[in-house]
Design an enzyme around this catalytic site. Structure first.
Site, PDB file in Angstrom:
ATOM      1  N   ALA A 115      18.486  45.729  10.530  1.00 28.18           N
ATOM      2  CA  ALA A 115      17.527  45.049   9.912  1.00 28.18           C
ATOM      3  C   ALA A 115      17.107  45.242   8.715  1.00 28.18           C
ATOM      4  O   ALA A 115      17.045  47.475   9.209  1.00 28.18           O
ATOM      5  CB  ALA A 115      16.459  43.923  10.630  1.00 28.18           C
ATOM      6  N   SER A 116      16.002  45.810   7.577  1.00 33.00           N
ATOM      7  CA  SER A 116      15.752  46.643   7.165  1.00 33.00           C
ATOM      8  C   SER A 116      14.158  45.842   6.235  1.00 33.00           C
ATOM      9  O   SER A 116      14.322  44.499   5.524  1.00 33.00           O
ATOM     10  CB  SER A 116      16.493  46.683   5.660  1.00 33.00           C
ATOM     11  OG  SER A 116      16.399  47.707   4.441  1.00 33.00           O
ATOM     12  N   ALA A 117      13.723  46.340   6.391  1.00 35.93           N
ATOM     13  CA  ALA A 117      11.954  46.053   6.200  1.00 35.93           C
ATOM     14  C   ALA A 117      11.523  46.973   4.499  1.00 35.93           C
ATOM     15  O   ALA A 117      11.940  48.171   4.552  1.00 35.93           O
ATOM     16  CB  ALA A 117      11.086  45.498   7.546  1.00 35.93           C
ATOM     17  N   SER A 118      10.444  46.970   4.648  1.00 38.24           N
ATOM     18  CA  SER A 118       9.406  47.784   3.603  1.00 38.24           C
ATOM     19  C   SER A 118       9.613  49.226   4.495  1.00 38.24           C
ATOM     20  O   SER A 118       9.942  49.873   3.597  1.00 38.24           O
ATOM     21  CB  SER A 118       8.006  47.067   3.682  1.00 38.24           C
ATOM     22  OG  SER A 118       7.395  47.396   4.784  1.00 38.24           O
ATOM     23  N   ILE A 119       9.107  49.213   5.705  1.00 39.16           N
ATOM     24  CA  ILE A 119       8.960  50.314   6.256  1.00 39.16           C
ATOM     25  C   ILE A 119      10.185  51.134   6.384  1.00 39.16           C
ATOM     26  O   ILE A 119      10.438  52.142   7.194  1.00 39.16           O
ATOM     27  CB  ILE A 119       7.291  50.622   7.564  1.00 39.16           C
ATOM     28  CG1 ILE A 119       6.303  50.030   6.921  1.00 39.16           C
ATOM     29  CG2 ILE A 119       7.251  51.756   8.475  1.00 39.16           C
ATOM     30  CD1 ILE A 119       5.018  49.907   7.686  1.00 39.16           C
ATOM     31  N   LYS A 136      14.946  52.418  15.227  1.00 41.21           N
ATOM     32  CA  LYS A 136      14.146  51.850  14.614  1.00 41.21           C
ATOM     33  C   LYS A 136      13.858  53.253  13.791  1.00 41.21           C
ATOM     34  O   LYS A 136      13.462  54.588  14.359  1.00 41.21           O
ATOM     35  CB  LYS A 136      13.234  51.403  15.229  1.00 41.21           C
ATOM     36  CG  LYS A 136      11.604  51.059  13.458  1.00 41.21           C
ATOM     37  CD  LYS A 136      10.878  50.025  14.265  1.00 41.21           C
ATOM     38  CE  LYS A 136      10.436  49.346  13.516  1.00 41.21           C
ATOM     39  NZ  LYS A 136       8.768  48.479  13.996  1.00 41.21           N
ATOM     40  N   ASP A 273       2.841  39.419  15.550  1.00 40.16           N
ATOM     41  CA  ASP A 273       4.105  39.385  14.456  1.00 40.16           C
ATOM     42  C   ASP A 273       5.161  38.479  15.157  1.00 40.16           C
ATOM     43  O   ASP A 273       6.353  39.298  14.475  1.00 40.16           O
ATOM     44  CB  ASP A 273       4.400  40.075  14.100  1.00 40.16           C
ATOM     45  CG  ASP A 273       5.042  40.455  13.071  1.00 40.16           C
ATOM     46  OD1 ASP A 273       4.510  38.921  11.679  1.00 40.16           O
ATOM     47  OD2 ASP A 273       5.779  40.952  11.906  1.00 40.16           O
TER      48      ASP A 273
END
Length: 431
Positions: A115-119, A136, A273
């Site tokens: 997965a790849s998110a903003s942070i 992570k 979340d």
């Protein structure tokens, strides 16, 4: 050290230039295309990246602070970002474990991220001791960009307050400070590791064997890297797959909800979340809770008042709803509960005429509207809800979506297996 300071300074300057360019483009679009203010802001925030995406999500989950059109527009502010090359991730790992050889820690690391998110970006790996883990990894420069963006925002709000004195009543500087507090916590993986440990302790104290969270490998974790046990399972949004692992999908959902409701009463913080990617049905039948980067804090008394409000709503007892609303929020002035009850009655009269039992089963958009209306009524009477109240309600919307997949023909909220307020007969972990 001097090299790092120079790199951070250059990143800050570059970031301010990038922000100015994007702002200029937004100004041109506003003058030519004339989109709505809310839509233009959302599109601009998404182009500016991590800090502003998080800001957009904050706006979406804080209806007590922002206009309705902005809250609704930012519901679609996505946190997914393009994947970074593995070389960048490897660079961060080498920086964080500079005193050790990575090959002495990880036997292998998969280059394609999970997965790849903003942070951060998440990669699967295997420790030299043989355990399957996920890493992570905070994206390079995120913290510098965060502080640069927040300093620019803080400066901008101060200027705005001087130019437009009325803005001071909106407490924009206080809002930016609140955003800063939340974001700084999210980029500190040591704090996230502590959130996981607290949740695991809660499961152990309550002898909850039906749910779990990943084990944290603290010796291989830092402020920018979090190494955790890899849990294997499926998200709770595919009924056919869930049915393969569980005979009764509704029981899976009830287990997840009971575990979460219990954490509201007992944990130092609650997972705020739990969307489809963060709640899993494991291969052994347990419910897995992952990604504790975004958490909220709530007094057990506030949650009890929330439940009393919902119970009063189901029985159309507006006076009791008014009393519960007072206990849910904070107020500096006396509130006439009789007038408040009348306002609540006007809000719900149309809904109640259909079927009061279906209020909690309304679609998320309707529930969000009800939430916004409740907050607006409270604000008019001087009631200020806790800052994490919106996070709480957002999670209820997530559960609503799970219900539509796993228990479309079952009234979960009327199910005797569901314990939304639990008897606390074990030591509280909040203290």
């Amino acid at each position: 050290m001097k090299k790092n300071i120079l790199v951070d300074s250059l990143r800050s300057v570059a970031r301010m230039g990038e922000t100015a360019v994007v702002a200029a483009k937004a100004g041109y679009k506003y003058a030519t295309v004339k989109p709505s203010n809310a839509k233009l802001m959302r599109e601009t925030f998404e182009e500016l990246g991590s800090t502003y995406i998080k800001l957009g999500q904050f706006i979406a989950s804080t209806p007590s602070l922002f206009p309705r059109e902005f809250v609704e527009e930012f519901q679609g502010c996505l946190d997914q970002t393009p994947k970074l090359p593995f070389s960048y991730i490897e660079e961060v790992l080498q920086q964080e474990f500079a005193d050790r050889n990575l090959h002495d820690i990880f036997a292998s690391i998969e280059e394609i991220p999970l997965a790849s998110a903003s942070i951060a970006q998440v990669h699967a790996a295997k420790l030299v001791s043989g355990e399957d883990v996920v890493i992570k990894v905070q994206k390079p420069g995120v913290e510098t960009i965060l502080y640069t963006d927040l300093n620019v925002l803080h400066w901008a709000t101060k200027v705005l307050e001087k130019v437009v004195p009325k803005v001071k009543f909106a407490s924009l500087a206080d809002i930016v400070e609140e955003i800063k507090t939340r974001m700084v916590r999210e980029v500190d993986f040591i704090e996230e590791a502590q959130n996981i440990d607290d949740f695991v302790e809660y499961l152990n104290v309550t002898q909850n064997r039906a749910a779990t969270a990943p084990k944290v490998y603290h010796q291989y974790s830092t402020r920018r890297v979090l190494t955790m046990q890899r849990l294997y399972g499926v998200p709770l949004t595919d009924f056919d797959v869930v049915k393969h692992y569980a005979k009764d999908p509704s029981q899976v959902l009830i287990t997840a909800m009971n575990t979460w409701f219990g954490s509201l009463m007992m944990c130092k913080s609650f997972h705020a979340d739990l969307h489809a990617g963060n709640l899993m049905l494991l291969e052994d039948g347990r419910v897995g809770f992952i990604d504790f980067g975004i958490v909220g804090q709530l007094n057990p008394e506030v949650w009890t008042a929330c439940m009393a409000f919902m119970d009063a709503l189901q029985h159309t007892n507006y006076d009791a709803m008014a009393e519960s609303m007072l206990k849910m929020g904070m107020t500096k002035t006396s509130v006439d509960t009789t007038v408040l009850a009348k306002d609540i009655e006007r809000l719900f009269s149309g809904v109640i005429l259909t079927d009061p039992q279906k209020i909690l089963s309304s679609n998320p958009a309707d529930l969000n509207d009800i939430m916004l209306d409740i907050v607006a009524i409270g604000e008019r009477h001087g009631i200020h809800f806790p800052r994490d109240f919106a996070l709480l309600f957002k999670q209820m919307l997530y559960f609503d979506r799970f219900m539509r997949v796993l228990a479309p023909y079952v009234d979960i909220y009327a199910d005797q297996r569901l314990k939304m307020v639990q008897d606390v007969d074990v030591p509280l972990l909040k203290h």
